[in-house]
Write an enzyme that holds these catalytic residues in place. Structure first.
Site, mmCIF file in Angstrom:
data_model
loop_
_atom_site.group_PDB
_atom_site.id
_atom_site.type_symbol
_atom_site.label_atom_id
_atom_site.label_comp_id
_atom_site.label_asym_id
_atom_site.label_seq_id
_atom_site.Cartn_x
_atom_site.Cartn_y
_atom_site.Cartn_z
ATOM 1 N N TYR A 143 -13.252 41.377 -41.096
ATOM 2 C CA TYR A 143 -12.636 42.090 -42.219
ATOM 3 C C TYR A 143 -12.368 43.517 -41.772
ATOM 4 O O TYR A 143 -13.243 44.161 -41.169
ATOM 5 C CB TYR A 143 -13.582 42.083 -43.417
ATOM 6 C CG TYR A 143 -13.099 42.878 -44.613
ATOM 7 C CD1 TYR A 143 -11.990 42.470 -45.343
ATOM 8 C CD2 TYR A 143 -13.762 44.030 -45.021
ATOM 9 C CE1 TYR A 143 -11.545 43.190 -46.458
ATOM 10 C CE2 TYR A 143 -13.328 44.763 -46.127
ATOM 11 C CZ TYR A 143 -12.224 44.329 -46.844
ATOM 12 O OH TYR A 143 -11.801 45.052 -47.937
ATOM 13 N N ASP A 238 -12.889 48.227 -34.415
ATOM 14 C CA ASP A 238 -13.215 48.616 -35.788
ATOM 15 C C ASP A 238 -14.733 48.803 -35.872
ATOM 16 O O ASP A 238 -15.484 47.853 -36.039
ATOM 17 C CB ASP A 238 -12.727 47.535 -36.764
ATOM 18 C CG ASP A 238 -13.046 47.899 -38.208
ATOM 19 O OD1 ASP A 238 -13.785 48.878 -38.436
ATOM 20 O OD2 ASP A 238 -12.556 47.195 -39.108
ATOM 21 N N LYS A 266 -18.171 54.525 -43.353
ATOM 22 C CA LYS A 266 -19.564 54.336 -43.769
ATOM 23 C C LYS A 266 -20.508 55.469 -43.353
ATOM 24 O O LYS A 266 -20.560 56.499 -44.012
ATOM 25 C CB LYS A 266 -20.053 52.974 -43.280
ATOM 26 C CG LYS A 266 -19.143 51.852 -43.833
ATOM 27 C CD LYS A 266 -19.793 50.529 -43.933
ATOM 28 C CE LYS A 266 -18.785 49.435 -44.273
ATOM 29 N NZ LYS A 266 -18.986 48.745 -45.512
#
Ligand SMILES: Cc1ncc(COP(=O)(O)O)c(C=O)c1O
Length: 434
Positions: A143, A238, A266
């Site tokens: 994702y 990523d 994050k």
């Protein structure tokens, strides 16, 4: 009994789609109703009904120091007294960029954005702009946020063009997205043989953290790197989850692989909304205002976010990463021993303080097909059993878990004791067959 949570959910459902601002929060993956929280401290969350939960979600990864770390809170309190943002350049943006480029040398230039989704979609636009090519290659089960071209799952065969995975995404938008199984280098090689001249980029989570937790097989990441070099494609890691989670240098340092571009999010926001993408100078110089690829953001590089992020990053040391890995290992081995001695087929994965739990007989789980075969009803029973014991795991069998520096031996011991009761309950209720 969660009366106030129940009341809030009823109210939320009349004004917010599904009652939540992000889908996984609403417990569809495990059944039952979501809990509304009002506070977090250290490794704990407090619900609006004053129930205390030991938290292994950590706001889905950012809270590596635990909730409401005093130094992060103090830094934010100080920063807000100077104003909330200026839409102009600030010293803290420079400090953040210097710190990240120091820890991740593959990042020579970096730009801050407001979410991981913005980071990945900007990195892809940039890769397409630099190469003048159209296609991107992503992996099944990875994702990268909810940008249109990334919201796809694999078609029936390796060479199938991807089918949009969400209503509202025209097929034309995903026609240029190629999919391969995670950890399958041969599949990637075949795609490059067929489409290599038009592949702008590979984008990959170095440790897949959105199909539970699946580490890369040896040679997988380095193989992707080689193919990108050979075909002149941009290699995008990523690291929205893994950046500053698996070590100060991220997964790229852990696995010794050098991407062209890296996406972050994050942890670098310390719990506030954030994203960033960066990499080779000559690629990043294609970005406006220097180059022709447009990318911008009203609140990008917000000083309060960057204060929270910097306060978090400054606490982290190599020794603390060792501590995190040790704590997580104790948790994983303890859970596996207890599940197996109860008679359950149970596998665990761990990379630093990221972890995955699978009710599965398969000894080596390396891709989405295998993850999808794991026993979801077992996970649901485990999740709700642990919740009753006051332990909050991610409400889905397909999400990674996170240990923070606030989790001590006492919390791990408590979790293991609770798991014994839950595994025994599962056996008593005949939940043995995977
Ligand atoms: C690996 C990865 N990339 C990108 C994203 C998107 O980040 P955001 O939710 O901040 O848009 C996520 C979100 O969980 C993620 O796990």
């Amino acid at each position: 009994m969660r009366p106030y949570s129940t009341e809030l959910l009823a109210r939320a459902q009349t004004v917010i789609p599904g009652g939540v601002n992000s889908p996984v929060r609403n417990f569809k993956g495990v059944g039952g109703d979501p809990i509304f929280f009002k506070q977090g401290y250290g490794p704990y969350l407090i619900s609006v009904d004053n129930q205390k939960y030991l938290d292994y979600v950590g706001s889905w990864g950012p809270l590596i120091l635990g909730h409401a770390h005093p130094k992060v809170i103090k830094a934010i309190q100080e920063a807000v007294s100077y104003g909330l943002g200026f839409g102009a350049t600030t010293p803290i943006e420079v400090e953040m960029a210097e710190l990240i480029t120091h820890h991740m040398p593959s990042i020579e230039r970096i730009r801050m954005v407001n979410s991981g989704t913005e980071a990945t979609q900007s990195a892809i636009r940039l890769a397409r702009g630099v190469t003048g090519r159209n296609k991107i290659l992503k992996f099944e089960g990875c994702y990268h946020g909810h940008a249109d071209c990334l919201l796809v799952k694999a078609g029936s065969g390796l060479l199938t063009f991807a089918i949009p995975n969400s209503a509202g995404v025209p097929e034309a938008f995903t026609n240029h997205t190629l999919i391969a199984p995670f950890n399958d280098l041969q599949a990637v090689e075949s795609l490059f043989v067929d489409f290599g001249e038009d592949i702008a980029a590979i984008i990959v989570e170095p440790v897949a953290g959105n199909m539970n937790c699946v580490p890369p097989q040896p040679e997988f990441l380095s193989g992707l790197r080689k193919l990108c070099t050979q075909y002149g494609s941009v290699f995008i890691l990523d690291e929205v989850i893994t950046g500053f989670r698996v070590g100060l240098g991220g997964a790229q340092e852990l696995y010794g692989v050098t991407p062209d571009l890296t996406c972050l999010g994050k942890i670098i926001g310390g719990g506030l909304p954030v994203g960033a993408f960066g990499g080779k100078k000559e690629i990043m110089d294609y970005l406006a205002p220097n180059g022709p690829v447009y990318q911008a953001g009203t609140l990008s590089g917000n000083p309060i976010t960057l204060t929270a992020g910097l306060a978090t990053l400054k606490e982290l040391t190599p020794e603390l990463y060792n501590t995190l890995a040790k704590t997580t290992k104790t948790l994983m081995t303890g859970l596996k021993e207890r599940a197996e001695s109860a008679g359950l087929s149970f596998q665990t994965h761990q990379v630093g303080s990221m972890f995955g739990l699978f009710f599965s007989e398969e000894k080596q789980i390396v891709n989405y097909t295998q993850v999808a075969r794991s026993d979801v009803p077992h996970f649901q029973a485990f999740f709700h059993g642990m919740l009753k014991q006051g332990i909050y795991f991610a409400p889905s069998a397909f999400e990674s878990g996170f240990v923070s520096l606030a989790h001590t031996t006492a919390e791990i011991d408590y979790t293991l004791q609770a798991s014994e009761k839950v595994f025994a309950w599962m056996i008593e209720h005949s939940l043995t067959v995977c």
